[in-house]
Write a protein that holds these residues in place. Structure first.
Motif, PDB file in Angstrom:
ATOM      1  N   LEU A 238       0.386  -1.291  -0.217  1.00  0.00           N
ATOM      2  CA  LEU A 238      -0.098   0.287  -0.279  1.00  0.00           C
ATOM      3  C   LEU A 238       0.866   1.274   0.458  1.00  0.00           C
ATOM      4  CD1 LEU A 238      -2.748  -0.701   2.593  1.00  0.00           C
ATOM      5  CD2 LEU A 238      -2.876  -1.391   0.252  1.00  0.00           C
ATOM      6  N   ASP A 239       2.172   0.871   0.043  1.00  0.00           N
ATOM      7  CA  ASP A 239       2.728   2.290  -0.269  1.00  0.00           C
ATOM      8  C   ASP A 239       2.855   3.291  -0.605  1.00  0.00           C
ATOM      9  OD1 ASP A 239       6.063   0.991   0.635  1.00  0.00           O
ATOM     10  OD2 ASP A 239       4.120   1.084   1.367  1.00  0.00           O
ATOM     11  N   HIS A 240       2.226   3.105  -1.717  1.00  0.00           N
ATOM     12  CA  HIS A 240       2.155   3.286  -3.508  1.00  0.00           C
ATOM     13  C   HIS A 240       0.384   3.994  -4.034  1.00  0.00           C
ATOM     14  CE1 HIS A 240       0.813  -0.293  -4.900  1.00  0.00           C
ATOM     15  NE2 HIS A 240      -0.392   0.885  -5.513  1.00  0.00           N
ATOM     16  N   LEU A 241      -0.148   3.713  -2.534  1.00  0.00           N
ATOM     17  CA  LEU A 241      -1.672   4.273  -2.938  1.00  0.00           C
ATOM     18  C   LEU A 241      -1.897   5.733  -2.012  1.00  0.00           C
ATOM     19  CD1 LEU A 241      -3.593   0.930  -1.651  1.00  0.00           C
ATOM     20  CD2 LEU A 241      -2.817   1.821  -3.835  1.00  0.00           C
ATOM     21  N   LYS A 242      -2.683   6.106  -2.437  1.00  0.00           N
ATOM     22  CA  LYS A 242      -3.189   7.684  -1.874  1.00  0.00           C
ATOM     23  C   LYS A 242      -4.131   7.245  -1.501  1.00  0.00           C
ATOM     24  CE  LYS A 242      -2.561   9.402  -6.627  1.00  0.00           C
ATOM     25  NZ  LYS A 242      -3.208  10.644  -8.292  1.00  0.00           N
ATOM     26  N   ILE A 243      -4.281   8.899  -0.400  1.00  0.00           N
ATOM     27  CA  ILE A 243      -4.824   8.235   0.437  1.00  0.00           C
ATOM     28  C   ILE A 243      -6.475   8.574   0.486  1.00  0.00           C
ATOM     29  CG2 ILE A 243      -5.088  10.875   1.514  1.00  0.00           C
ATOM     30  CD1 ILE A 243      -5.103   8.969   4.297  1.00  0.00           C
ATOM     31  N   THR A 244      -6.687   8.548  -0.781  1.00  0.00           N
ATOM     32  CA  THR A 244      -8.542   8.909  -1.358  1.00  0.00           C
ATOM     33  C   THR A 244      -8.635   7.215  -1.201  1.00  0.00           C
ATOM     34  OG1 THR A 244      -7.474   8.779  -3.279  1.00  0.00           O
ATOM     35  CG2 THR A 244      -8.545  10.224  -2.407  1.00  0.00           C
ATOM     36  N   PHE A 245      -8.237   6.650  -1.264  1.00  0.00           N
ATOM     37  CA  PHE A 245      -7.879   4.700  -1.760  1.00  0.00           C
ATOM     38  C   PHE A 245      -8.217   4.159  -0.043  1.00  0.00           C
ATOM     39  CE2 PHE A 245      -6.882   0.264  -2.657  1.00  0.00           C
ATOM     40  CZ  PHE A 245      -7.522   0.391  -3.349  1.00  0.00           C
ATOM     41  N   LEU A 246      -7.378   4.679   0.177  1.00  0.00           N
ATOM     42  CA  LEU A 246      -6.691   4.299   1.553  1.00  0.00           C
ATOM     43  C   LEU A 246      -8.712   4.776   2.415  1.00  0.00           C
ATOM     44  CD1 LEU A 246      -3.671   5.282   3.051  1.00  0.00           C
ATOM     45  CD2 LEU A 246      -4.819   3.091   2.152  1.00  0.00           C
ATOM     46  N   THR A 247      -9.481   5.384   1.822  1.00  0.00           N
ATOM     47  CA  THR A 247     -10.095   6.055   2.992  1.00  0.00           C
ATOM     48  C   THR A 247     -11.139   5.096   2.405  1.00  0.00           C
ATOM     49  OG1 THR A 247      -9.083   8.140   3.110  1.00  0.00           O
ATOM     50  CG2 THR A 247     -11.680   8.568   3.243  1.00  0.00           C
ATOM     51  N   LEU A 248     -11.454   5.449   1.065  1.00  0.00           N
ATOM     52  CA  LEU A 248     -12.271   4.228   0.398  1.00  0.00           C
ATOM     53  C   LEU A 248     -12.255   2.959   1.201  1.00  0.00           C
ATOM     54  CD1 LEU A 248     -12.019   4.983  -2.866  1.00  0.00           C
ATOM     55  CD2 LEU A 248     -14.190   5.888  -1.420  1.00  0.00           C
ATOM     56  N   LEU A 249     -11.323   2.350   1.280  1.00  0.00           N
ATOM     57  CA  LEU A 249     -10.897   0.899   2.239  1.00  0.00           C
ATOM     58  C   LEU A 249     -12.010   1.213   3.537  1.00  0.00           C
ATOM     59  CD1 LEU A 249      -7.389   0.037   1.127  1.00  0.00           C
ATOM     60  CD2 LEU A 249      -9.798  -0.867   0.224  1.00  0.00           C
ATOM     61  N   LEU A 250     -11.316   2.469   4.108  1.00  0.00           N
ATOM     62  CA  LEU A 250     -12.082   2.768   5.117  1.00  0.00           C
ATOM     63  C   LEU A 250     -13.596   2.398   5.237  1.00  0.00           C
ATOM     64  CD1 LEU A 250     -11.044   3.074   8.576  1.00  0.00           C
ATOM     65  CD2 LEU A 250     -11.213   5.104   7.843  1.00  0.00           C
ATOM     66  N   ILE A 251     -14.149   3.447   4.960  1.00  0.00           N
ATOM     67  CA  ILE A 251     -15.564   3.371   4.356  1.00  0.00           C
ATOM     68  C   ILE A 251     -15.987   1.581   3.701  1.00  0.00           C
ATOM     69  CG2 ILE A 251     -17.397   4.755   2.835  1.00  0.00           C
ATOM     70  CD1 ILE A 251     -15.589   6.956   2.589  1.00  0.00           C
ATOM     71  N   LYS A 252     -15.309   1.189   2.912  1.00  0.00           N
ATOM     72  CA  LYS A 252     -15.906  -0.303   3.294  1.00  0.00           C
ATOM     73  C   LYS A 252     -15.912  -1.680   4.361  1.00  0.00           C
ATOM     74  CE  LYS A 252     -12.558  -2.421   2.145  1.00  0.00           C
ATOM     75  NZ  LYS A 252     -11.112  -4.160   2.729  1.00  0.00           N
ATOM     76  N   GLU A 253     -15.044  -0.623   5.570  1.00  0.00           N
ATOM     77  CA  GLU A 253     -14.861  -1.585   6.470  1.00  0.00           C
ATOM     78  C   GLU A 253     -15.969  -0.797   7.672  1.00  0.00           C
ATOM     79  OE1 GLU A 253     -13.039  -4.130   7.370  1.00  0.00           O
ATOM     80  OE2 GLU A 253     -12.271  -3.740   4.722  1.00  0.00           O
ATOM     81  N   VAL A 254     -16.355   0.009   7.201  1.00  0.00           N
ATOM     82  CA  VAL A 254     -17.564   0.715   8.405  1.00  0.00           C
ATOM     83  C   VAL A 254     -19.120  -0.059   7.768  1.00  0.00           C
ATOM     84  CG1 VAL A 254     -18.800   2.396   8.763  1.00  0.00           C
ATOM     85  CG2 VAL A 254     -16.099   2.824   8.652  1.00  0.00           C
ATOM     86  N   ILE A 255     -18.494   0.367   6.725  1.00  0.00           N
ATOM     87  CA  ILE A 255     -20.036  -1.086   5.965  1.00  0.00           C
ATOM     88  C   ILE A 255     -20.101  -2.204   5.813  1.00  0.00           C
ATOM     89  CG2 ILE A 255     -21.688  -0.913   4.038  1.00  0.00           C
ATOM     90  CD1 ILE A 255     -20.338   1.118   2.869  1.00  0.00           C
ATOM     91  N   LEU A 256     -19.045  -3.024   6.086  1.00  0.00           N
ATOM     92  CA  LEU A 256     -18.959  -4.031   6.564  1.00  0.00           C
ATOM     93  C   LEU A 256     -19.568  -4.020   8.231  1.00  0.00           C
ATOM     94  CD1 LEU A 256     -18.674  -7.076   5.903  1.00  0.00           C
ATOM     95  CD2 LEU A 256     -15.910  -7.181   6.083  1.00  0.00           C
ATOM     96  N   GLY A 257     -18.579  -3.387   9.472  1.00  0.00           N
ATOM     97  CA  GLY A 257     -19.027  -3.718  10.025  1.00  0.00           C
ATOM     98  C   GLY A 257     -20.092  -3.508  10.563  1.00  0.00           C
ATOM     99  N   ILE A 258     -21.213  -1.838   9.904  1.00  0.00           N
ATOM    100  CA  ILE A 258     -22.326  -1.762  10.503  1.00  0.00           C
ATOM    101  C   ILE A 258     -23.025  -3.223   9.022  1.00  0.00           C
ATOM    102  CG2 ILE A 258     -24.481  -0.762   9.496  1.00  0.00           C
ATOM    103  CD1 ILE A 258     -22.352   1.860   9.558  1.00  0.00           C
ATOM    104  N   LEU A 259     -22.733  -4.051   8.725  1.00  0.00           N
ATOM    105  CA  LEU A 259     -23.128  -4.928   8.109  1.00  0.00           C
ATOM    106  C   LEU A 259     -23.516  -6.697   9.057  1.00  0.00           C
ATOM    107  CD1 LEU A 259     -25.809  -6.090   5.908  1.00  0.00           C
ATOM    108  CD2 LEU A 259     -23.777  -6.632   4.358  1.00  0.00           C
ATOM    109  N   LEU A 260     -22.727  -6.382  10.177  1.00  0.00           N
ATOM    110  CA  LEU A 260     -22.351  -7.502  10.324  1.00  0.00           C
ATOM    111  C   LEU A 260     -23.420  -7.377  12.288  1.00  0.00           C
ATOM    112  CD1 LEU A 260     -18.624  -8.568  10.221  1.00  0.00           C
ATOM    113  CD2 LEU A 260     -20.301 -10.194   8.945  1.00  0.00           C
ATOM    114  N   ALA A 261     -22.702  -6.213  12.438  1.00  0.00           N
ATOM    115  CA  ALA A 261     -23.668  -5.700  13.879  1.00  0.00           C
ATOM    116  C   ALA A 261     -25.117  -5.738  13.723  1.00  0.00           C
ATOM    117  CB  ALA A 261     -23.068  -3.979  14.025  1.00  0.00           C
ATOM    118  N   THR A 262     -25.565  -5.405  12.328  1.00  0.00           N
ATOM    119  CA  THR A 262     -27.222  -5.600  12.115  1.00  0.00           C
ATOM    120  C   THR A 262     -27.812  -7.415  12.194  1.00  0.00           C
ATOM    121  OG1 THR A 262     -26.725  -4.133  10.191  1.00  0.00           O
ATOM    122  CG2 THR A 262     -29.354  -5.922  10.442  1.00  0.00           C
ATOM    123  N   GLY A 263     -26.696  -8.272  12.317  1.00  0.00           N
ATOM    124  CA  GLY A 263     -27.276  -9.610  12.812  1.00  0.00           C
ATOM    125  C   GLY A 263     -27.670  -9.312  14.543  1.00  0.00           C
ATOM    126  N   ILE A 264     -26.641  -8.938  14.910  1.00  0.00           N
ATOM    127  CA  ILE A 264     -26.175  -8.435  16.676  1.00  0.00           C
ATOM    128  C   ILE A 264     -27.211  -7.617  17.429  1.00  0.00           C
ATOM    129  CG2 ILE A 264     -25.561  -7.776  18.384  1.00  0.00           C
ATOM    130  CD1 ILE A 264     -22.790  -8.225  16.865  1.00  0.00           C
TER     131      ILE A 264
END
Length: 253
Positions: A61-87
């Motif tokens: 990930l050294d060559h990646l921009k901060i925007t791409f990393l932000t998208l990865l973080l948003i993606k993890e938030v969406i997955l975490g919310i989806l998993l939390a929905t089951g709880i």
């Protein structure tokens, strides 16, 4: 002196902690476990360190921009919310059963203020929630939760984009509330039969104040039936909590 710092490891830790943290916060909130936010954050970071070896860090990930990393973080938030929905759905089914029982038996008349939900909560609702938490820990369901978190990190790498199977998840979630209906069904049936008997009694004895007579009897019958059903409710709670694993597997498959 040159210090080499692996930025991939840092990004993996941040993304992993985000996914785990959302799931833990949902578990604490839905289960009514009151902990300071600092303790929750420390626990999420600790589990992030423990489960980090399950993440494939071969992605550079050294060559990646901060925007791409932000998208990865948003993606993890969406997955975490989806998993939390089951709880939330699992504990929502339990709360639904408790509220139905409280309403039908009249136990709502002695409802107490619940500081966790900032609302009035009935006795049965709190009892079923505490019973579900006891079953969750004493039957080692928290081990299954950690196993599924580790499996999700292996299956869906936080450092990459992936597809999530939402179709099976949407079809599965309404079935969870059938467990809540199964919990409340015996009490509803008993109270229904009691209402028929007291309705016939009010027709034969119009001068009798049926409402004030039936209220304590309904509460007594409901509590006695709950005591008799506690062993079966324990097994049913195991099935409800086990359905959470099925829900996560449907997402990760």
């Amino acid at each position: 002196m040159v210090i080499n710092f692996d930025v991939t490891w840092l990004y993996a830790l941040i993304l992993t902690t985000t996914r785990i943290g959302i799931v833990l916060f949902a578990l604490f909130h839905a289960g009514g476990i009151k902990l300071p936010w600092l303790i929750k954050g420390i626990l999420a970071i600790t589990l992030g360190f423990i489960l980090l070896p399950f993440v494939d860090q071969s992605v550079q990930l050294d060559h990646l921009k901060i925007t791409f990393l932000t998208l990865l973080l948003i993606k993890e938030v969406i997955l975490g919310i989806l998993l939390a929905t089951g709880i939330y759905f699992v504990f929502g089914a339990i709360n639904l059963a408790g509220r139905v029982i409280d309403t039908q038996t009249g136990i709502n008349a002695m409802a107490a203020f619940d500081p966790h939900s900032q609302s009035m909560s009935g006795f049965t609702t709190q009892l079923l929630r505490l019973l579900a938490l006891a079953v969750f820990f004493f039957t080692n369901q928290h081990h299954n939760l950690l196993y599924m978190l580790a499996f999700s990190l292996q299956k869906l790498n936080p450092l990459q984009f992936y597809e999530i199977n939402i179709t099976h998840a949407v079809q599965f979630l309404p079935n969870v509330f059938l467990f809540g209906i199964r919990i409340a069904a015996p009490v509803i049936a008993l109270i229904f039969i009691g209402d028929i008997i007291f309705g016939l009694l009010s027709k034969t004895m119009p001068q009798l104040n049926v409402y004030f007579l039936t209220l304590p009897i309904k509460i007594l019958l409901g509590l006695m039936l709950l005591i008799c059903l506690l062993p079966s409710l324990t097994n049913l709670n195991i099935d409800i909590l086990g359905s959470l694993v099925d829900f996560w597997q449907s997402i990760l498959s």
